[in-house]
Design a protein around this motif. Structure first.
Motif, mmCIF file in Angstrom:
data_model
loop_
_atom_site.group_PDB
_atom_site.id
_atom_site.type_symbol
_atom_site.label_atom_id
_atom_site.label_comp_id
_atom_site.label_asym_id
_atom_site.label_seq_id
_atom_site.Cartn_x
_atom_site.Cartn_y
_atom_site.Cartn_z
ATOM 1 N N THR A 9 0.842 -1.191 0.000
ATOM 2 C CA THR A 9 0.000 0.000 0.000
ATOM 3 C C THR A 9 0.882 1.246 0.000
ATOM 4 O O THR A 9 1.862 1.319 0.743
ATOM 5 N N VAL A 10 0.523 2.216 -0.843
ATOM 6 C CA VAL A 10 1.280 3.460 -0.946
ATOM 7 C C VAL A 10 0.410 4.626 -0.485
ATOM 8 O O VAL A 10 -0.734 4.767 -0.934
ATOM 9 N N HIS A 11 0.938 5.428 0.441
ATOM 10 C CA HIS A 11 0.278 6.660 0.878
ATOM 11 C C HIS A 11 1.219 7.835 0.630
ATOM 12 O O HIS A 11 2.440 7.704 0.772
ATOM 13 N N LEU A 12 0.658 8.971 0.274
ATOM 14 C CA LEU A 12 1.419 10.211 0.320
ATOM 15 C C LEU A 12 1.069 10.940 1.610
ATOM 16 O O LEU A 12 -0.092 10.961 2.023
ATOM 17 N N ILE A 13 2.081 11.517 2.251
ATOM 18 C CA ILE A 13 1.881 12.325 3.445
ATOM 19 C C ILE A 13 2.508 13.687 3.181
ATOM 20 O O ILE A 13 3.692 13.772 2.847
ATOM 21 N N CYS A 14 1.731 14.733 3.294
ATOM 22 C CA CYS A 14 2.256 16.072 3.041
ATOM 23 C C CYS A 14 1.273 17.113 3.575
ATOM 24 O O CYS A 14 0.182 16.777 4.019
ATOM 25 N N ASP A 15 1.677 18.354 3.511
ATOM 26 C CA ASP A 15 0.804 19.467 3.866
ATOM 27 C C ASP A 15 0.114 19.939 2.591
ATOM 28 O O ASP A 15 0.780 20.371 1.650
ATOM 29 N N PRO A 16 -1.214 19.845 2.499
ATOM 30 C CA PRO A 16 -1.908 20.243 1.272
ATOM 31 C C PRO A 16 -1.740 21.713 0.915
ATOM 32 O O PRO A 16 -1.955 22.097 -0.229
ATOM 33 N N SER A 17 -1.350 22.539 1.893
ATOM 34 C CA SER A 17 -1.105 23.943 1.570
ATOM 35 C C SER A 17 0.230 24.113 0.837
ATOM 36 O O SER A 17 0.495 25.158 0.249
ATOM 37 N N VAL A 18 1.063 23.060 0.887
ATOM 38 C CA VAL A 18 2.350 23.082 0.177
ATOM 39 C C VAL A 18 2.265 22.283 -1.111
ATOM 40 O O VAL A 18 2.767 22.698 -2.157
ATOM 41 N N TYR A 19 1.638 21.106 -1.038
ATOM 42 C CA TYR A 19 1.472 20.239 -2.203
ATOM 43 C C TYR A 19 -0.005 20.136 -2.527
ATOM 44 O O TYR A 19 -0.754 19.422 -1.859
ATOM 45 N N GLY A 20 -0.437 20.844 -3.544
ATOM 46 C CA GLY A 20 -1.843 20.897 -3.909
ATOM 47 C C GLY A 20 -2.355 19.585 -4.470
ATOM 48 O O GLY A 20 -1.586 18.686 -4.828
ATOM 49 N N PHE A 21 -3.674 19.479 -4.569
ATOM 50 C CA PHE A 21 -4.312 18.255 -5.036
ATOM 51 C C PHE A 21 -3.892 17.908 -6.458
ATOM 52 O O PHE A 21 -3.616 16.749 -6.774
ATOM 53 N N ASP A 22 -3.789 18.891 -7.333
ATOM 54 C CA ASP A 22 -3.400 18.631 -8.720
ATOM 55 C C ASP A 22 -1.997 18.049 -8.789
ATOM 56 O O ASP A 22 -1.730 17.113 -9.550
ATOM 57 N N TYR A 23 -1.097 18.579 -7.978
ATOM 58 C CA TYR A 23 0.294 18.107 -7.970
ATOM 59 C C TYR A 23 0.368 16.645 -7.525
ATOM 60 O O TYR A 23 0.989 15.801 -8.181
ATOM 61 N N THR A 24 -0.256 16.326 -6.394
ATOM 62 C CA THR A 24 -0.191 14.965 -5.882
ATOM 63 C C THR A 24 -0.941 13.983 -6.780
ATOM 64 O O THR A 24 -0.522 12.838 -6.953
ATOM 65 N N LYS A 25 -2.031 14.426 -7.382
ATOM 66 C CA LYS A 25 -2.781 13.572 -8.299
ATOM 67 C C LYS A 25 -1.929 13.217 -9.510
ATOM 68 O O LYS A 25 -1.892 12.060 -9.952
ATOM 69 N N ARG A 26 -1.214 14.207 -10.064
ATOM 70 C CA ARG A 26 -0.353 13.945 -11.219
ATOM 71 C C ARG A 26 0.834 13.066 -10.843
ATOM 72 O O ARG A 26 1.256 12.200 -11.622
ATOM 73 N N LEU A 27 1.361 13.258 -9.616
ATOM 74 C CA LEU A 27 2.478 12.434 -9.178
ATOM 75 C C LEU A 27 2.064 10.970 -9.042
ATOM 76 O O LEU A 27 2.776 10.064 -9.491
#
Length: 389
Positions: A351-369
């Protein structure tokens, strides 16, 4: 007495949680006595963090604060337990009062949940297993083998950094990271990072592919992360930090404390169109850099880190009343200002999770990653079978 080095604001916000489900009759006072004895033996559990002019510093207390141990049989629902644990993280973990807390809950039919909460300042993921294992060992009447004190590790690290070999390692990292420009990330709307970015990968296909490429399954995730990051950033120069236990001396194998360093894995000017060939480039670079892991925290710049949960030091399996205990995950969005790719292995799936602050890494960025990671993993694995859950 003050130990360690200067810590920053980011370090003061990171918290780790581990839970265990216990089956059978529980001696609550006996369990808490085992926790006290573990804290007496492991000075990392008795440290607090004080703020000085230049940052945060660790200070050793003589004894564990009794208020850090909390028991309730009033909460019977696991969802409510989770909420209570997170509320404890949010409201009661004060740096100058406690970096280690324990919560115990009783469910029906002699089922209990033990939650251990620790600041990352005094704990890496191995520390959590060490602590829980020692608590249960003492509860069962056994005395764990004594380990070297955490303060000794901190002092030896400072002495090593000042030595000739230490200066060589620092120079290596200065040269290795010379000219690297960290990626710029754009924050945006608030969103549930883990819910939006989690995915599962077939363990069978991962193991099959990694065996064929003569690398570990972790290397497939590392290579895929490099490829994905390069694609969305438009660069062939990417750095990903690898959490490394850094327990280079056996005397520290069972020491509670933050002994981990982040080994920087920088790859530049390497063809990324052949994903399977790129796996080897990532593995070779890691093999080179791991030799300098002891002072790798002097390498600044990585904004994306990757780690695989597990028990790399093969710590003795935890037992309660002679029976194995079940892990209760408390995965939560820690809102850190870097992006953590958290890989959790299991027999059937990874299982893979991303952990970050959404104010730093926006939804579009993490979705594309995540999308780019899936594409590169698919190319590496190269199977027509179902890869993702």
């Amino acid at each position: 007495m003050i130990y360690g080095e200067e810590y920053g604001e980011r370090d003061a916000k990171a918290i780790l949680i581990e839970g265990r489900r216990l089956h059978g009759i529980l001696d609550v006072s006996g369990l808490f006595d085992s926790i006290r004895k573990t804290a007496d033996a492991q000075e990392g559990l008795r440290m607090i963090c004080v703020k000085k002019e230049n940052g945060y510093f660790l200070e050793l207390r003589e004894a564990l604060d009794e208020s850090d141990l909390f028991y309730t049989d009033a909460i019977k629902n696991e969802d409510d337990i989770r909420k209570d644990v997170f509320a404890s993280v949010a409201s009661s973990m004060e740096l100058d009062k406690s970096l280690f807390k324990v919560r115990l809950y009783t469910l029906e039919n002699n089922v209990h949940i033990l939650a251990v909460i620790m600041h990352h300042l005094i704990a890496d993921n191995i520390t959590l297993s060490v602590v829980i294992n020692e608590i249960f060992s003492r509860y069962d009447g056994n005395v764990p083998t004594a380990s070297a004190p955490y303060s000794q590790f901190l002092i030896e690290e400072a002495e090593f950094a000042a030595s000739e070999e230490g200066r060589k390692q620092i120079k290596f990292w200065e040269n290795e990271m010379n000219g690297y420009i960290p990626p710029i990330s754009v924050g945006g709307e608030n969103y549930d990072v883990i819910a939006a970015t989690s995915f599962e990968v077939s363990a069978k296909l991962l193991v099959k592919s990694s065996s064929a490429l003569k690398v570990s399954p972790f290397m497939l995730f590392l290579a895929a992360s490099h490829i994905a990051l390069g694609q969305i950033q438009g660069t062939d120069d990417t750095v990903i930090g690898l959490a490394y236990a850094n327990r280079f001396d056996k005397k520290y194998r069972n020491t509670c404390g933050y002994l981990a360093h982040m080994v920087q894995n920088r790859i530049r000017g390497v063809d990324r169109t052949d994903a399977k060939a790129f796996v080897r480039a990532a593995a070779d670079k890691m093999s080179e850099n791991i030799r300098f892991q002891r002072l790798s925290h002097y390498a600044r710049g990585s904004r994306v880190n990757i780690g695989m949960q597990g028990d790399p030091m093969h710590i003795t399996r935890e037992l309660f009343n002679g029976q194995p205990v079940e892990r209760v995950p408390f995965d939560f969005d820690r809102n850190v200002d870097y992006l953590m790719i958290n890989v959790i292995p299991d027999v059937q799936k990874y299982t893979v999770h991303l952990i970050c602050d959404p104010s730093v890494y926006g939804f579009d960025y993490t979705k594309r990653l995540i999308s780019a990671m899936k594409d590169s993993l698919s190319e590496i694995i190269g199977s027509e079978e179902k890869i993702y859950g």
